[in-house]
Scaffold this active site. Structure first.
Site, PDB file in Angstrom:
ATOM      1  N   ASN A  31      61.521  23.090  28.567  1.00 20.06           N
ATOM      2  CA  ASN A  31      61.928  23.253  27.194  1.00 20.06           C
ATOM      3  C   ASN A  31      60.703  23.797  26.387  1.00 20.06           C
ATOM      4  OD1 ASN A  31      64.702  21.863  26.841  1.00 20.06           O
ATOM      5  ND2 ASN A  31      63.410  20.367  27.863  1.00 20.06           N
ATOM      6  N   VAL A  60      61.443  12.809  24.964  1.00 17.20           N
ATOM      7  CA  VAL A  60      60.675  13.682  25.399  1.00 17.20           C
ATOM      8  C   VAL A  60      61.551  15.335  25.177  1.00 17.20           C
ATOM      9  CG1 VAL A  60      59.511  14.912  27.378  1.00 17.20           C
ATOM     10  CG2 VAL A  60      60.069  12.187  27.661  1.00 17.20           C
ATOM     11  N   TYR A  61      62.721  15.328  25.273  1.00 13.77           N
ATOM     12  CA  TYR A  61      63.384  16.644  24.664  1.00 13.77           C
ATOM     13  C   TYR A  61      63.296  16.808  23.174  1.00 13.77           C
ATOM     14  CZ  TYR A  61      67.361  19.529  24.383  1.00 13.77           C
ATOM     15  OH  TYR A  61      68.223  20.674  24.059  1.00 13.77           O
ATOM     16  N   ALA A  62      63.225  15.800  22.417  1.00  7.10           N
ATOM     17  CA  ALA A  62      62.781  15.903  21.156  1.00  7.10           C
ATOM     18  C   ALA A  62      61.481  16.322  20.649  1.00  7.10           C
ATOM     19  CB  ALA A  62      63.110  14.589  20.276  1.00  7.10           C
ATOM     20  N   GLY A  86      61.202  19.818  21.489  1.00 10.19           N
ATOM     21  CA  GLY A  86      61.815  20.536  20.657  1.00 10.19           C
ATOM     22  C   GLY A  86      61.035  21.049  19.382  1.00 10.19           C
TER      23      GLY A  86
END
Length: 231
Positions: free
Chosen positions: A119, A159-161, A164
């Site tokens: 990401n 973790v994705y946030a 991001g």
């Protein structure tokens, strides 16, 4: 309006382009005249989409199997694009992943590294490599597909946030100097057809209003002091 959507002569690279949002973007760009590069981990899926786009639109296409979480594969993708087309005008950083976990304390180092790499690391490498080529030539566009979780995070995508948020800071760092077209970021909202588009106008050094819409939205997504661990 049609003239604004004319992408004739442009070359667009879309990561995560074999399905979902990336696939839809690839078809739309080709329908408006762009040659498109479909990059994703599974080469067979990329080839299938690329061949269908070419058959439907008559545009040149290229399928490249790429794991964007790996620096050398990002370099190989950039090399292949420039070798094949001799230019690049649009980069869509769409590839992403956020595997589910039962509770936040289940997050492991391996999970953290994989999600961060796909990401954020790949986005950074391709933006600098292909965006750097654009900067040295006729300009272009870098469009980052992020997550609404970066401004309103949930415990299911910690973790994705976090990853991001990175593209916003990345754009701010590399997109300050004016150029024909600057980098931008798109935040798809889960379950909501609205799309929040940031930063697609050319960047410059003018001060921004303190209470700009984007700043207010960002502050609403973050606690004022500290944080509470939610299971």
């Amino acid at each position: 309006m049609e003239s604004l959507l004319d992408l004739s002569g442009k070359v667009a690279v879309i990561t995560g382009g074999s399905r979902g949002i990336g696939k839809a973007i690839a078809y739309a760009y080709a329908e408006h005249g762009a040659d498109v590069v479909i990059a994703s981990r599974k080469l067979d899926n990329c080839v299938e989409v690329a061949e269908d786009i070419a058959a439907r639109t008559g545009r040149r296409t290229l399928a490249v199997g790429t794991h964007v979480g790996r620096w050398d594969e990002c370099n190989a993708l950039a090399d292949k694009v420039l070798e094949t087309f001799g230019r690049v005008d649009i980069l869509v950083n769409n590839a992403g992943m956020s595997p589910l976990y039962e509770k936040v304390t289940d997050i492991t180092e391996d999970y953290y590294d994989k999600v961060s790499a796909v990401n954020l690391k790949g986005l950074s490498r391709l933006s600098l490599r292909l965006g750097g080529w654009m900067f040295d030539h006729d300009g272009g566009v870098v469009l980052n597909i992020s997550t609404i979780g970066s401004v309103r995070p949930s415990r299911n995508e910690v973790v994705y946030a976090m990853a991001g948020v990175g593209p916003q800071r990345h754009d701010g760092g590399v997109g300050r100097r004016p150029r024909p077209q600057g980098p931008g970021q798109l935040h798809p909202s889960r379950g909501d057809p609205d799309r929040h588009l940031q930063g697609v106008e050319p960047r410059d050094d003018r001060p921004r209003p303190r209470h700009a819409h984007g700043a207010r939205r960002l502050r609403r997504g973050l606690p004022r002091r500290g944080a509470v661990l939610r299971q």
